[in-house]
Structure formats: C-alpha cells, structure tokens
Design a protein around this motif. Structure first.
Motif, PDB file in Angstrom:
ATOM      1  N   ALA A 221      -7.429  -0.280  -1.855  1.00 18.37           N
ATOM      2  CA  ALA A 221      -6.179   0.088  -1.187  1.00 18.37           C
ATOM      3  C   ALA A 221      -6.429   0.348   0.293  1.00 18.37           C
ATOM      4  N   ALA A 222      -5.531  -0.162   1.133  1.00 19.54           N
ATOM      5  CA  ALA A 222      -5.524   0.151   2.567  1.00 19.54           C
ATOM      6  C   ALA A 222      -4.267   0.963   2.849  1.00 19.54           C
ATOM      7  N   THR A 223      -4.404   2.037   3.588  1.00 23.14           N
ATOM      8  CA  THR A 223      -3.272   2.938   3.813  1.00 23.14           C
ATOM      9  C   THR A 223      -2.959   3.048   5.305  1.00 23.14           C
ATOM     10  N   ALA A 224      -1.938   3.829   5.611  1.00 16.01           N
ATOM     11  CA  ALA A 224      -1.564   4.065   7.000  1.00 16.01           C
ATOM     12  C   ALA A 224      -2.500   5.045   7.686  1.00 16.01           C
ATOM     13  N   GLU A 225      -3.458   5.600   6.955  1.00 16.81           N
ATOM     14  CA  GLU A 225      -4.519   6.404   7.576  1.00 16.81           C
ATOM     15  C   GLU A 225      -5.643   5.446   7.936  1.00 16.81           C
ATOM     16  N   GLN A 226      -5.658   4.999   9.186  1.00 15.85           N
ATOM     17  CA  GLN A 226      -6.507   3.882   9.544  1.00 15.85           C
ATOM     18  C   GLN A 226      -7.999   4.202   9.470  1.00 15.85           C
ATOM     19  N   PHE A 227      -8.422   5.358   9.938  1.00 16.00           N
ATOM     20  CA  PHE A 227      -9.851   5.627   9.965  1.00 16.00           C
ATOM     21  C   PHE A 227     -10.440   5.811   8.565  1.00 16.00           C
ATOM     22  N   PRO A 228      -9.795   6.564   7.652  1.00 14.77           N
ATOM     23  CA  PRO A 228     -10.311   6.600   6.285  1.00 14.77           C
ATOM     24  C   PRO A 228     -10.360   5.218   5.626  1.00 14.77           C
TER      25      PRO A 228
ATOM     26  N   ALA B 203      -2.434  -3.391   1.114  1.00 22.54           N
ATOM     27  CA  ALA B 203      -1.652  -2.276   1.644  1.00 22.54           C
ATOM     28  C   ALA B 203      -1.094  -1.457   0.493  1.00 22.54           C
ATOM     29  N   SER B 204      -1.341  -0.175   0.513  1.00 21.81           N
ATOM     30  CA  SER B 204      -1.002   0.713  -0.596  1.00 21.81           C
ATOM     31  C   SER B 204       0.445   0.549  -1.047  1.00 21.81           C
ATOM     32  N   PRO B 205       0.664   0.205  -2.316  1.00 29.11           N
ATOM     33  CA  PRO B 205       2.050   0.093  -2.797  1.00 29.11           C
ATOM     34  C   PRO B 205       2.751   1.436  -2.912  1.00 29.11           C
TER      35      PRO B 205
ATOM     36  N   GLY C  25      -2.876  -3.094   7.588  1.00 33.59           N
ATOM     37  CA  GLY C  25      -3.491  -4.391   7.844  1.00 33.59           C
ATOM     38  C   GLY C  25      -4.510  -4.322   8.955  1.00 33.59           C
ATOM     39  N   PHE C  26      -4.196  -3.572   9.999  1.00 31.21           N
ATOM     40  CA  PHE C  26      -5.152  -3.366  11.102  1.00 31.21           C
ATOM     41  C   PHE C  26      -6.439  -2.732  10.591  1.00 31.21           C
TER      42      PHE C  26
ATOM     43  N   THR D  63      -3.846  -8.179   2.030  1.00 32.72           N
ATOM     44  CA  THR D  63      -2.452  -8.353   1.639  1.00 32.72           C
ATOM     45  C   THR D  63      -1.621  -7.226   2.230  1.00 32.72           C
ATOM     46  N   VAL D  64      -0.641  -7.585   3.043  1.00 28.85           N
ATOM     47  CA  VAL D  64       0.334  -6.633   3.569  1.00 28.85           C
ATOM     48  C   VAL D  64       1.629  -6.838   2.799  1.00 28.85           C
ATOM     49  N   ALA D  65       2.093  -5.787   2.147  1.00 27.57           N
ATOM     50  CA  ALA D  65       3.292  -5.914   1.320  1.00 27.57           C
ATOM     51  C   ALA D  65       4.533  -6.042   2.185  1.00 27.57           C
ATOM     52  N   PRO D  66       5.544  -6.789   1.734  1.00 24.96           N
ATOM     53  CA  PRO D  66       6.834  -6.805   2.434  1.00 24.96           C
ATOM     54  C   PRO D  66       7.412  -5.389   2.519  1.00 24.96           C
ATOM     55  N   PHE D  67       8.162  -5.125   3.569  1.00 24.73           N
ATOM     56  CA  PHE D  67       8.653  -3.768   3.810  1.00 24.73           C
ATOM     57  C   PHE D  67       9.607  -3.288   2.719  1.00 24.73           C
ATOM     58  N   ASP D  68      10.205  -4.214   1.973  1.00 25.33           N
ATOM     59  CA  ASP D  68      11.170  -3.829   0.938  1.00 25.33           C
ATOM     60  C   ASP D  68      10.568  -3.835  -0.457  1.00 25.33           C
ATOM     61  N   ALA D  69       9.245  -3.868  -0.559  1.00 26.32           N
ATOM     62  CA  ALA D  69       8.603  -3.998  -1.867  1.00 26.32           C
ATOM     63  C   ALA D  69       8.907  -2.824  -2.788  1.00 26.32           C
ATOM     64  N   ALA D  70       9.131  -1.636  -2.235  1.00 26.08           N
ATOM     65  CA  ALA D  70       9.432  -0.477  -3.080  1.00 26.08           C
ATOM     66  C   ALA D  70      10.856  -0.492  -3.610  1.00 26.08           C
ATOM     67  N   LEU D  71      11.695  -1.359  -3.038  1.00 27.60           N
ATOM     68  CA  LEU D  71      13.105  -1.394  -3.432  1.00 27.60           C
ATOM     69  C   LEU D  71      13.374  -2.372  -4.561  1.00 27.60           C
TER      70      LEU D  71
END
Length: 620
Positions: free
Chosen positions: A278-285, A318-320, A339-340, A351-359
């Motif tokens: 999983a890749a998250t919005a916490e870039q350094f971890p 990218a973390s779902p 993704g960065f 893999t970067v999920a589409p922005f609406d994947a949770a919907l």
C-alpha cells in the motif's frame, strides 16, 4: 565577462563552492537550546525543564512506536548499516542499477468490470494512453474467466503485462497459447494468492494448491509471475506499515517453503512472487516502507540460499481505504502524493486509484485522470530521471532502518505463532492489528490526524458525486477500516434528514461579544459540527445575554455552543447558559476549556470530535 573575454579585476571562480562558509557552523546543542527557548515562551514546557525537553515535546510516535524526530543530522545515521548501491544487495536503493531511468516505472491500472465489452473498451483506452500494464479482476465483481478473450482482444500479451486478481490463470495461459504467443515472451502475473484470500475472507485453499501452476510457469513461462504476496489486507484492516511488511514476509516465506518443498529451486520460486504494498498520502513512511521491504526480503532470500542478485518485485497500490466518499476530489491529491511516494520509493509498478473509487464504479474520466497523474509524475515532473531520489536523506534512511527492524520483529512473532496461515487462523494477526487500529481510530476521532473535506473543512453544500455501486466485497477475514467512515455516516444521516424535512439538523452558536472575540472559537465549533453533518447558525456580535437569547429563539435548536474568549466567559457565560436553558435549550456546550457551571460538555482541540458529534445528534 565582456565580449567573451574575462573582465579585468573579476574574482576567480572557486574550485569548491562553500555556502555560508563565512559563518560559524551551528551545533546541535545550540539548536536544542533555541527550541527549548521557544517552547518555554509558548508554555509548552516549564522554565526549569531539563535541556532538550523542548525537542522531546516535538517528537511524534508512528503507529509502530518509532519516534520521529523534528530534526535529523548525519549523527542520526552514522551507525546504520550501509544502504548499498542501486541494483545490489540489500536493494534498499532500488532493485535495478539504473532505477526507473529513463522510461519510468510500470504504470498499472486496475479494472473490475463484469461487462466484457465495457471492460475491453476501458482496457484499450488505458493501454493507448500511457498505461503499461493492466490489473484485471477476474471472477466475482469482475471479468468472467470465459470472457478473457473478449476483454483482451487486441492486447499484445507479450508487450503489455496482464495482472490477474481472483482467478482465470488457466484461461489466460490457454488464451496466450491459442494466440501463438511465444511462452518465453509472455508477460504477466497470474495472481494466485491463497493466503491473501484467507486474510480477506477467513478461509481459502491450501498452500499446496499453488504448486501445479507454479511448476508449469517455471517450466514454460520464464517472464510470468504466478503468485501475489498481498499486504493490502493488513493495511486495510488498519495495521501499521511494519505489520504490513512483516505479514508480507511471513506470507512470502510460506510460499517459498511450499514451492521448494515441492522441488522448485529457491531462485525460481522467488522469481514467481510479486509483492503488493500500500502507498498512502504519508509520503515519507511510504518511501521508507518500500525501501525497507526490499531490504528485509533480501535478508530472507540470503538466509534461504538464493542467488545474490535475486530481489523483490514490488507493486505499490494507492491505499483504497484512504479514499473518501465526501469531497472526493481531494482524493486526486491523495493519489498524487501516494503515486509520488511509490515512485520515489522504487516500486516496480504503481497503481493510482481513480478519485471516485470509494463511491462505486469509476468513470472513463476518472480513470483518465488516474493514469494522467502518473504520466505527469514521470513525463512532466521527471521523477523517474533520478535514481533513488530519497537516498542520503537522514530522515528517510533512519526511518527505513527503523521500519525494517520493526517489520522483522513482527515477522518473527508471526513465525513463532506458526506462520502466516496459522497466525491468521488463530486470530494472532487480527489481534495485533486491532491494537494499532484502535490508536488510528482515536487519532481520527480527536482529529489529530485530519481528513481534509471530511473531519476538517467539510462542505455541507457540496454537490454530491454519484456512481453505480460495486458488488459487496466478501467478508469474514480481517476487517476493513476506512478512517473517513465514521464521519461519513453522520453526513449520510444529515442528508437523509435534509431530504425528508427540507432542512439539516442545526446547532446554535451563542457568540459572546464582538466578532474579534468569538470568531476563532466559532470557526472551530462550526468546522467540528459540520464534520458531523450539523449546520451551525451563529448569533453574531452580541452585547448582552438578552441578545444571545433573542438570536437563539429565531433558530429554536435544542443545542447551543458558547463561543468567545476566556475573559468574556468569566463575565457572561454562566448567565448566558442559565438563560438559554430557561428558554428551552437542552444541551449546552462551550468552545474552549473554561470552567463554566451548567455546561454539558466542552469543544477543544484534541477532544473527541466523534463523541461530541454523537452527543449532539442524540440531543437533536
């Protein structure tokens, strides 16, 4: 320089450029002293605190218990093991000597579409517009195995890797044979993962079920990977980065044992595995996790007797669970950062999920934005032109080392519990994750970890984004924890009230004094209440208790929140509370920590926002 000639008297260029060389070097002790001074002035530490107490206040603790310092220097990495060079053990700096240079990593897009023609159109659109490989859900919720020829019609299987998820391995290999693809040239990952199935559903096939397919792939398809080692179930359950890596190690070791026990060479067995992280919005971890993952897996292979050049293939996703249903366009930013971080961390595929994947079911537009996010990172930001961009960062190197050690410790605990399968079946893995998840829930509830657009800066008037629902995922295994879920449930409840009654639930902000006196705390209270779907109506500037009560009468809400300075609270709060209660308010809160008689609860930074929202809903 004049007309191409050196100007007379111009100083010569130095052989070595020294920045700020005329200033004396600052020591760590001087910095610590300055930090202590600042925190003493802000009253975060006492005047007689020990030297370094200010720095200690600024240290935060990761979910693994790793202390993250506010400043790192060369001293903090002096005793760390060498990170090596890219393409060589321990592969901390990357699996390949040249890194992703010059073409970038594998841009991989996920598809879960039951209709074969729709899936076919979407797959071709991706491959024609920047995507390198396709991650295809086969079976429940995705493509039927019999529809693979239709979905993959026109796809060159020896150029674009197909990564299967859920089944269809035999049908895929049969399709490649039918098309006359040279077995040596066939690309892809067959996605067999009984441990991952067990983690998600609580049951699954025995590990021995992977052997026949693995033996066939080893014998016939040298570029195909057969097995996925998936850490996403642990991540999605709220586990820490170290737990995700440690579980992945245990699962990878279980597959190695099974394959080598069936006679497959250890190097060939290792080549069959692809690790999903999983890749998250916490870039350094995220960067450190990918680097640490290669390091600890290199140690496993070394202990297993594998050839020195064998490394870990990483697919960063990218973390779902970080995606939100409310204010979903913020997910564009989350996906970009993930993704960065995945690219900087050295993932082989991203893999970067589409922005609406949770919907629900994503649209062609949202899939386009997802793939273009990676194209921008590679082509316009030139992120792939540097080998191991994070290498040498004292913070990243320290965090990589700490994560590797924590992951190895959790791996050993799972092994002591009998291995990945036994650890899942006995509940050991779930129990360990539950402790971390509880800490995450507390941080979300207190807004120590903010969710932009959900727990912070919510917009009650946002235009909803609707998508066709996806089939319910199979449960029974590790739970799925969505940090935004609790707040979003209150927002859904508010939408229902609005649809049924024409108005949202309301709370009254009893603002005392002029605008300058109450605006900060009123803004804080409004933000918190709106995170729970509660509209906040304020009194505006007031001079007397009667002004507040008159404004309250116009709203009629049973809930009132006093907002002002501590000084004005001392003058008017007690009388205002009494007057509001006499007028009919049943639940009265105060923004701040002032001690005011008659107040039911307080709103303050660090308080349990979810508990407050629930109490307000109960009062309404």
């Amino acid at each position: 320089m004049v007309d191409g000639r050196e100007e007379a008297g111009a100083p010569e260029a130095p052989d070595e450029l020294v920045l700020a060389g005329e200033f004396p070097a600052a020591s760590r002790e001087q910095w610590v002293e300055l930090v202590d001074g600042v925190l003493k002035k802000s009253r975060r530490i006492t005047d007689d605190a020990e030297p370094g107490a200010g720095v200690a206040k600024l240290v935060r603790t990761s979910p693994e218990g790793i202390g993250v310092l506010p400043l790192y220097t060369a001293e903090d990495v002096a005793d760390l093991p060498a990170a090596g060079v890219p393409g060589q053990q321990p592969f901390v700096r990357g699996a390949r000597a040249r890194g992703p240079v010059p073409d970038g990593w594998d841009v991989r897009q996920r598809h879960a579409e039951p209709d074969p023609q729709t899936a076919h159109t979407a797959v071709l659109a991706d491959l024609e517009n920047g995507v390198n490989s396709i991650w295809l859900t086969v079976g429940d919720g995705g493509t039927a195995p019999a529809d693979l020829p239709t979905v993959l019609d026109g796809v060159f299987l020896d150029l674009a890797p197909i990564v299967l998820d859920g089944g269809g391995a035999e049908e895929f290999l049969a399709l490649a044979t039918e098309r006359g693809i040279d077995p040596v040239a066939l690309l892809g990952t067959l996605g067999v993962d009984p441990i991952g199935v067990r983690a998600r559903t609580g049951s699954g096939p025995d590990l021995d079920s992977v052997v026949p397919l693995a033996q066939r792939v080893v014998a016939e398809f040298p570029q195909v990977k057969a097995i996925v080692v998936d850490g996403l179930p642990v991540h999605s359950a709220g586990g820490s980065d170290a737990q995700e890596l440690g579980f992945s190690l245990a699962a990878g070791v279980a597959y190695l044992r099974t394959l080598t026990g069936a006679g497959v060479d250890v190097d060939a067995a290792a080549r069959l595995l692809e690790f999903r992280v999983a890749a998250t919005a916490e870039q350094f971890p995220t960067i450190a996790k990918l680097r640490a993952g290669r390091r600890v897996w290199a140690r496993v292979l070394e202990a297993s007797g594998a050839a020195p050049g064998t490394t870990q293939t990483q697919h960063a996703v990218a973390s779902p669970t970080m995606l939100t249903r409310r204010d979903p366009y913020v997910n564009l930013l989350r996906g970009t950062v993930a993704g960065f971080a995945a690219g900087v961390g050295g993932a082989d595929a991203v893999t970067v999920a589409p922005f609406d994947a949770a919907l629900g079911r994503s649209t062609p537009f949202s899939r386009r934005i997802a793939r273009n996010t990676q194209s921008l990172l590679v082509e316009e930001s030139h992120l792939a032109r540097v080998i191991d961009p994070a290498g040498g960062s004292w913070f990243v190197e320290s965090l990589t080392d700490s994560l590797a050690k924590a992951a190895w410790a959790f791996f050993q605990e799972i092994e002591a519990a009998g291995g990945a399968v036994a650890g899942l079946d006995s509940g050991f893995v779930a129990e360990q994750i539950a402790g971390v998840r509880a800490k995450r829930q507390k941080d979300i509830a207190t807004r120590k970890v903010p969710l932009t657009g959900v727990s912070e800066f919510p917009d009650l008037d946002e235009k909803p984004v609707h998508r066709d629902p996806l089939p319910a995922a199979a449960g029974g295994g590790l739970p799925v924890y969505r940090p935004a879920g609790a707040y979003e449930s209150y927002r859904d409840r508010s939408d229902t009230v609005l649809a049924e009654s024409g108005a949202r639930p309301r709370a009254f902000l009893a603002t005392l004094g002029p605008l300058a006196a109450y605006t900060a705390r009123a803004g804080f209270a409004r933000n918190l209440l709106q995170a729970g779907g509660i509209e906040a109506v304020e009194a505006g500037p007031t001079e007397t208790v009667e002004d507040v009560v008159k404004a309250w009468t116009d709203t009629g809400s049973p809930v009132a929140v006093l907002c002002s300075t501590d000084a004005l609270y001392g003058e008017r709060a007690e009388a205002t509370v009494a007057a509001l209660r006499e007028a009919g308010a049943t639940y009265v809160l105060l923004a701040g920590k002032a001690d005011v008689p008659g107040v039911d609860a307080q709103l303050y930074a660090g308080g349990d926002a979810l508990a407050t929202i629930d109490a307000v809903w109960s009062a309404l």
